[in-house]
Design a protein around this motif. Structure first.
Motif, PDB file in Angstrom:
ATOM      1  N   SER A  63       0.856  -1.184   0.000  1.00  0.00           N
ATOM      2  CA  SER A  63       0.000   0.000   0.000  1.00  0.00           C
ATOM      3  C   SER A  63       0.894   1.237   0.000  1.00  0.00           C
ATOM      4  O   SER A  63       2.082   1.166   0.300  1.00  0.00           O
ATOM      5  N   GLU A  64       0.301   2.343  -0.341  1.00  0.00           N
ATOM      6  CA  GLU A  64       1.039   3.604  -0.309  1.00  0.00           C
ATOM      7  C   GLU A  64       1.014   4.145   1.115  1.00  0.00           C
ATOM      8  O   GLU A  64       0.092   3.912   1.873  1.00  0.00           O
ATOM      9  N   GLY A  65       2.042   4.852   1.484  1.00  0.00           N
ATOM     10  CA  GLY A  65       2.141   5.447   2.814  1.00  0.00           C
ATOM     11  C   GLY A  65       3.258   6.464   2.797  1.00  0.00           C
ATOM     12  O   GLY A  65       3.423   7.186   1.818  1.00  0.00           O
ATOM     13  N   HIS A  66       4.055   6.488   3.854  1.00  0.00           N
ATOM     14  CA  HIS A  66       5.211   7.390   3.873  1.00  0.00           C
ATOM     15  C   HIS A  66       6.163   7.040   2.735  1.00  0.00           C
ATOM     16  O   HIS A  66       6.809   7.915   2.167  1.00  0.00           O
ATOM     17  N   LEU A  67       6.247   5.760   2.428  1.00  0.00           N
ATOM     18  CA  LEU A  67       7.046   5.290   1.294  1.00  0.00           C
ATOM     19  C   LEU A  67       6.101   4.726   0.238  1.00  0.00           C
ATOM     20  O   LEU A  67       5.058   4.160   0.580  1.00  0.00           O
ATOM     21  N   THR A  68       6.474   4.838  -0.994  1.00  0.00           N
ATOM     22  CA  THR A  68       5.669   4.243  -2.057  1.00  0.00           C
ATOM     23  C   THR A  68       5.823   2.726  -2.021  1.00  0.00           C
ATOM     24  O   THR A  68       6.798   2.200  -1.470  1.00  0.00           O
ATOM     25  N   ARG A  69       4.888   2.049  -2.623  1.00  0.00           N
ATOM     26  CA  ARG A  69       4.982   0.588  -2.716  1.00  0.00           C
ATOM     27  C   ARG A  69       6.273   0.193  -3.428  1.00  0.00           C
ATOM     28  O   ARG A  69       6.963  -0.738  -3.021  1.00  0.00           O
ATOM     29  N   ARG A  70       6.603   0.914  -4.462  1.00  0.00           N
ATOM     30  CA  ARG A  70       7.816   0.621  -5.222  1.00  0.00           C
ATOM     31  C   ARG A  70       9.058   0.708  -4.336  1.00  0.00           C
ATOM     32  O   ARG A  70       9.941  -0.147  -4.390  1.00  0.00           O
ATOM     33  N   MET A  71       9.136   1.734  -3.501  1.00  0.00           N
ATOM     34  CA  MET A  71      10.280   1.906  -2.603  1.00  0.00           C
ATOM     35  C   MET A  71      10.313   0.785  -1.556  1.00  0.00           C
ATOM     36  O   MET A  71      11.375   0.236  -1.261  1.00  0.00           O
ATOM     37  N   LYS A  72       9.158   0.416  -1.016  1.00  0.00           N
ATOM     38  CA  LYS A  72       9.103  -0.671  -0.035  1.00  0.00           C
ATOM     39  C   LYS A  72       9.592  -1.981  -0.652  1.00  0.00           C
ATOM     40  O   LYS A  72      10.334  -2.737  -0.012  1.00  0.00           O
ATOM     41  N   GLU A  73       9.173  -2.252  -1.878  1.00  0.00           N
ATOM     42  CA  GLU A  73       9.603  -3.487  -2.530  1.00  0.00           C
ATOM     43  C   GLU A  73      11.093  -3.457  -2.850  1.00  0.00           C
ATOM     44  O   GLU A  73      11.771  -4.479  -2.755  1.00  0.00           O
ATOM     45  N   ALA A  74      11.601  -2.289  -3.191  1.00  0.00           N
ATOM     46  CA  ALA A  74      13.035  -2.161  -3.451  1.00  0.00           C
ATOM     47  C   ALA A  74      13.831  -2.424  -2.175  1.00  0.00           C
ATOM     48  O   ALA A  74      14.846  -3.139  -2.189  1.00  0.00           O
ATOM     49  N   ILE A  75      13.388  -1.883  -1.060  1.00  0.00           N
ATOM     50  CA  ILE A  75      14.064  -2.102   0.229  1.00  0.00           C
ATOM     51  C   ILE A  75      13.996  -3.580   0.604  1.00  0.00           C
ATOM     52  O   ILE A  75      14.991  -4.179   1.008  1.00  0.00           O
ATOM     53  N   ALA A  76      12.818  -4.184   0.465  1.00  0.00           N
ATOM     54  CA  ALA A  76      12.660  -5.600   0.802  1.00  0.00           C
ATOM     55  C   ALA A  76      13.558  -6.475  -0.069  1.00  0.00           C
ATOM     56  O   ALA A  76      14.172  -7.435   0.418  1.00  0.00           O
ATOM     57  N   SER A  77      13.655  -6.151  -1.342  1.00  0.00           N
ATOM     58  CA  SER A  77      14.516  -6.919  -2.245  1.00  0.00           C
ATOM     59  C   SER A  77      15.975  -6.794  -1.847  1.00  0.00           C
ATOM     60  O   SER A  77      16.720  -7.779  -1.844  1.00  0.00           O
TER      61      SER A  77
END
Length: 87
Positions: A63-77
Motif C-alpha cells: 500500500s502507499e504510505g510514507h514510502l511508495t509501494r515501489r520503494m518498499k519493494e526495493a528495500i525488501a529486495s
C-alpha cells in the motif's frame, strides 16, 4: 542458494488441496502471479494464519504510505539480497 531444502515442509502449489488451495487461489487472484512465493508457503499448514499474514502484508507492504509501494519493494529486495534470502 546451495541447499534449497527448508526445515519447514512446504505445501507446493500443485499439492495444495482444500482450504490451503483456496487461500493460494485467493493470493494468485490478488497478486496476478501464478506461483505462490516460498515465504507464504511457510504458513501453508495454517491456512487461517496465512490469510492473516497476507492481509497484514497487503496493508503494510503493498500500500502507499510514507514510502511508495515501489520503494518498499526495493528495500525488501535489497534486504533479502543482503541476507541471501530467495524471497
Amino acid at each position: 542458494m546451495a541447499d534449497s531444502k527448508t526445515k519447514i515442509e512446504l505445501i507446493e502449489d500443485a499439492d495444495a488441496t482444500g482450504e490451503i488451495a483456496k487461500v493460494y487461489d485467493e493470493w494468485r487472484a490478488r497478486s496476478g502471479r501464478q506461483n505462490v512465493s516460498g515465504i507464504l508457503k511457510c504458513f501453508s499448514h495454517r491456512p487461517d494464519f496465512l490469510r492473516e499474514v497476507m492481509s497484514f502484508s497487503n496493508t503494510v507492504h503493498f500500500s502507499e504510505g510514507h514510502l511508495t509501494r515501489r520503494m518498499k519493494e526495493a528495500i525488501a529486495s535489497w534486504v533479502s539480497r543482503l541476507n541471501h534470502c530467495p524471497y
